[in-house]
Design an enzyme around this catalytic site. Structure first.
Site, PDB file in Angstrom:
ATOM      1  N   ARG A 225       4.893 -31.321 -52.671  1.00  0.00           N
ATOM      2  CA  ARG A 225       5.242 -32.103 -53.860  1.00  0.00           C
ATOM      3  C   ARG A 225       6.434 -31.419 -54.541  1.00  0.00           C
ATOM      4  O   ARG A 225       6.552 -30.191 -54.526  1.00  0.00           O
ATOM      5  CB  ARG A 225       4.079 -32.178 -54.853  1.00  0.00           C
ATOM      6  CG  ARG A 225       2.999 -33.197 -54.490  1.00  0.00           C
ATOM      7  CD  ARG A 225       3.489 -34.634 -54.629  1.00  0.00           C
ATOM      8  NE  ARG A 225       2.456 -35.622 -54.385  1.00  0.00           N
ATOM      9  CZ  ARG A 225       2.268 -36.263 -53.218  1.00  0.00           C
ATOM     10  NH1 ARG A 225       3.024 -35.989 -52.183  1.00  0.00           N
ATOM     11  NH2 ARG A 225       1.330 -37.185 -53.102  1.00  0.00           N
ATOM     12  N   HIS A 273      10.598 -38.778 -48.747  1.00  0.00           N
ATOM     13  CA  HIS A 273       9.120 -38.804 -48.808  1.00  0.00           C
ATOM     14  C   HIS A 273       8.536 -39.585 -47.617  1.00  0.00           C
ATOM     15  O   HIS A 273       7.793 -40.550 -47.800  1.00  0.00           O
ATOM     16  CB  HIS A 273       8.628 -39.391 -50.138  1.00  0.00           C
ATOM     17  CG  HIS A 273       7.216 -38.985 -50.469  1.00  0.00           C
ATOM     18  ND1 HIS A 273       6.772 -38.731 -51.735  1.00  0.00           N
ATOM     19  CD2 HIS A 273       6.134 -38.773 -49.666  1.00  0.00           C
ATOM     20  CE1 HIS A 273       5.487 -38.402 -51.716  1.00  0.00           C
ATOM     21  NE2 HIS A 273       5.072 -38.415 -50.447  1.00  0.00           N
TER      22      HIS A 273
HETATM   23  N1  LIG Z   1       5.284 -35.657 -48.069  1.00  0.00           N
HETATM   24  C1  LIG Z   1       4.302 -36.414 -47.627  1.00  0.00           C
HETATM   25  O1  LIG Z   1       4.536 -37.391 -46.935  1.00  0.00           O
HETATM   26  C2  LIG Z   1       2.895 -36.055 -47.967  1.00  0.00           C
HETATM   27  C3  LIG Z   1       1.844 -36.760 -47.367  1.00  0.00           C
HETATM   28  C4  LIG Z   1       0.548 -36.383 -47.667  1.00  0.00           C
HETATM   29  C5  LIG Z   1       0.275 -35.331 -48.536  1.00  0.00           C
HETATM   30  N2  LIG Z   1       1.314 -34.663 -49.106  1.00  0.00           N
HETATM   31  C6  LIG Z   1       1.051 -33.523 -50.012  1.00  0.00           C
HETATM   32  O2  LIG Z   1       0.379 -32.501 -49.300  1.00  0.00           O
HETATM   33  C7  LIG Z   1      -0.544 -31.891 -50.199  1.00  0.00           C
HETATM   34  C8  LIG Z   1      -1.602 -31.128 -49.435  1.00  0.00           C
HETATM   35  O3  LIG Z   1      -2.494 -32.047 -48.828  1.00  0.00           O
HETATM   36  P1  LIG Z   1      -3.877 -31.575 -48.189  1.00  0.00           P
HETATM   37  O4  LIG Z   1      -4.613 -32.786 -47.777  1.00  0.00           O
HETATM   38  O5  LIG Z   1      -3.640 -30.495 -47.192  1.00  0.00           O
HETATM   39  O6  LIG Z   1      -4.572 -30.913 -49.487  1.00  0.00           O
HETATM   40  P2  LIG Z   1      -5.895 -30.051 -49.555  1.00  0.00           P
HETATM   41  O7  LIG Z   1      -6.726 -30.252 -48.332  1.00  0.00           O
HETATM   42  O8  LIG Z   1      -6.487 -30.292 -50.890  1.00  0.00           O
HETATM   43  O9  LIG Z   1      -5.371 -28.533 -49.478  1.00  0.00           O
HETATM   44  C9  LIG Z   1      -4.716 -27.917 -50.526  1.00  0.00           C
HETATM   45  C10 LIG Z   1      -4.510 -26.458 -50.155  1.00  0.00           C
HETATM   46  O10 LIG Z   1      -3.766 -25.850 -51.221  1.00  0.00           O
HETATM   47  C11 LIG Z   1      -4.493 -24.687 -51.650  1.00  0.00           C
HETATM   48  N3  LIG Z   1      -4.283 -24.454 -53.079  1.00  0.00           N
HETATM   49  C12 LIG Z   1      -4.541 -25.287 -54.111  1.00  0.00           C
HETATM   50  N4  LIG Z   1      -4.255 -24.699 -55.279  1.00  0.00           N
HETATM   51  C13 LIG Z   1      -3.824 -23.449 -54.971  1.00  0.00           C
HETATM   52  C14 LIG Z   1      -3.410 -22.350 -55.747  1.00  0.00           C
HETATM   53  N5  LIG Z   1      -3.381 -22.405 -57.093  1.00  0.00           N
HETATM   54  N6  LIG Z   1      -3.037 -21.219 -55.103  1.00  0.00           N
HETATM   55  C15 LIG Z   1      -3.066 -21.138 -53.749  1.00  0.00           C
HETATM   56  N7  LIG Z   1      -3.469 -22.159 -52.947  1.00  0.00           N
HETATM   57  C16 LIG Z   1      -3.841 -23.289 -53.574  1.00  0.00           C
HETATM   58  C17 LIG Z   1      -5.934 -24.998 -51.376  1.00  0.00           C
HETATM   59  O11 LIG Z   1      -6.676 -23.788 -51.359  1.00  0.00           O
HETATM   60  P3  LIG Z   1      -8.239 -23.767 -50.992  1.00  0.00           P
HETATM   61  O12 LIG Z   1      -8.291 -24.044 -49.495  1.00  0.00           O
HETATM   62  O13 LIG Z   1      -8.654 -22.409 -51.333  1.00  0.00           O
HETATM   63  O14 LIG Z   1      -8.876 -24.856 -51.797  1.00  0.00           O
HETATM   64  C18 LIG Z   1      -5.828 -25.691 -50.028  1.00  0.00           C
HETATM   65  O15 LIG Z   1      -5.755 -24.750 -48.985  1.00  0.00           O
HETATM   66  C19 LIG Z   1      -1.071 -33.071 -51.009  1.00  0.00           C
HETATM   67  O16 LIG Z   1      -1.631 -32.653 -52.232  1.00  0.00           O
HETATM   68  C20 LIG Z   1       0.172 -33.892 -51.201  1.00  0.00           C
HETATM   69  O17 LIG Z   1       0.796 -33.485 -52.397  1.00  0.00           O
HETATM   70  C21 LIG Z   1       2.612 -35.007 -48.843  1.00  0.00           C
END
Ligand SMILES: NC(=O)c1ccc[n+]([C@@H]2O[C@H](COP(=O)([O-])OP(=O)(O)OC[C@H]3O[C@@H](n4cnc5c(N)ncnc54)[C@H](OP(=O)(O)O)[C@@H]3O)[C@@H](O)[C@H]2O)c1
Length: 310
Positions: A225, A273
């Site tokens: 993001r 995006h």
């Molecule tokens: N560009 C695109 O096309 C696209 C598409 C889809 C998603 N995205 C983005 O990708 C992001 C990640 O998706 P996801 O499904 O992988 O999310 P997720 O499963 O919720 O994973 C988030 C990861 O970030 C870690 N995290 C959260 N807060 C943190 C902090 N303060 N310090 C360190 N680590 C932290 C979490 O740690 P823990 O494991 O310890 O909880 C987890 O490992 C989404 O939120 C979205 O913004 C982008």
């Protein structure tokens, strides 16, 4: 009484999802009614994307859960009118797409592809890339998307580190967490991939101080993001050569404004995006499984922790 499922997302998606949701809700053995219009007080589940326009959940008095079609839920996580469980999207197709995009852009940097794509201008210069095992890649965020990307990079023999909020163990990946972990994760990273959610705790994870921790000439890939990066600090680091190049898929303002310096910066690649998106064929199954669970009194999958914001 049928389970009423409201589809509230971009109108163009309704003809795509309607047959898929119908199929999987039927296969789940549910008596349901699926549509894009209901009296709010009669809705049991909302299949949700922010571009459906729904903001005020107050009149949805019978609502059991909101099931997001998006992985990133920052625009709804702090919605105070939403008092029922919120599930984010974890979709095999979305994960696969992100993994492919991340691996592709890491390989672009690793292999130095730009030199050959742009042309060597007649100069027979043989810069042979190192092996992946000699290249360090750090993935910030080890959730559904970060873990899959880290595993794929490790399978190619990259030297992969990952950073998350809580401790993790992933074979082939050096897993780090906490403030000290971030320093370690960045201090020898040739390439950094950001796959953190957008929360108050992750804003400006890459800032002047943390960008300075990276080896000179590091590369940044951000499909997470926009707010994860302090844009002014990144531009300063790019102009100073501290960061060699950045590939940015997400921005604080989208579409990226026409006059934004990223568009014309010679060391920035902008992608609009498109790193990955929810794939209806697989996502519909995830949504319907959660509705089945809700009706069976089983715990929902992929629930958002509203306090943590992801
Ligand atoms: N560009 C695109 O096309 C696209 C598409 C889809 C998603 N995205 C983005 O990708 C992001 C990640 O998706 P996801 O499904 O992988 O999310 P997720 O499963 O919720 O994973 C988030 C990861 O970030 C870690 N995290 C959260 N807060 C943190 C902090 N303060 N310090 C360190 N680590 C932290 C979490 O740690 P823990 O494991 O310890 O909880 C987890 O490992 C989404 O939120 C979205 O913004 C982008």
């Amino acid at each position: 009484m049928p389970v009423n499922v409201l589809f509230s997302a971009r109108a163009a998606l309704w003809p795509v999802y309607e047959p898929l949701l119908t199929r999987y809700l039927t296969e789940a053995g549910l008596d349901f009614s699926l549509g894009i219009e209901f009296a709010p007080g009669e809705v049991d589940y909302v299949v949700y994307a922010p571009n459906g326009g729904l903001r005020d959940f107050t009149p949805y008095t019978r609502l059991k859960a909101v099931l997001s079609l998006w992985a990133g839920i920052e625009s709804i996580a702090d919605n105070e009118t939403l008092t029922v469980p919120l599930a984010r999207m974890v979709d095999h197709g979305l994960t696969q797409g992100m993994t492919e995009w991340v691996v592709g852009h890491v390989l672009r940097y690793h292999l130095g592809m730009d030199a050959h794509i742009h042309g060597l201008n007649g100069e027979w210069r043989q810069d042979v890339p190192p092996l992946a095992s000699e290249r360090s890649v750090t993935v910030l965020g080890l959730g559904a998307l970060g873990e899959a990307s880290a595993r794929a990079l490790a399978a190619l023999n990259f030297n992969v580190a990952g950073w998350s909020r809580s401790p993790k163990g992933i074979t082939g990946v050096t897993c780090l967490h906490g403030a000290d972990g971030l320093v370690r994760a960045l201090s020898n990273a040739d390439i950094v991939v950001l796959l953190l959610p957008d929360t108050s705790a992750t804003e400006n994870t890459l800032n002047a101080e943390t960008l300075a921790l990276l080896p000179k000439g590091a590369r940044i890939i951000n499909p997470g993001r926009g707010p994860l990066i302090d844009d002014d600090a990144l531009l300063t680091a790019l102009n100073a050569g501290q960061i060699d190049h950045a590939t940015l898929d997400v921005f604080r303002t989208e579409p990226l404004p026409a006059d934004h310096p990223y568009w014309t910066h010679p060391n920035v690649t902008v992608t609009p995006h498109i790193a990955s998106e929810t794939r209806p064929a697989t996502a519909a199954q995830v949504i319907c499984e959660n509705i089945r669970r809700g009706e069976a009194g089983e715990p929902f999958l992929h629930l958002v922790d509203r306090d943590l914001g992801y």
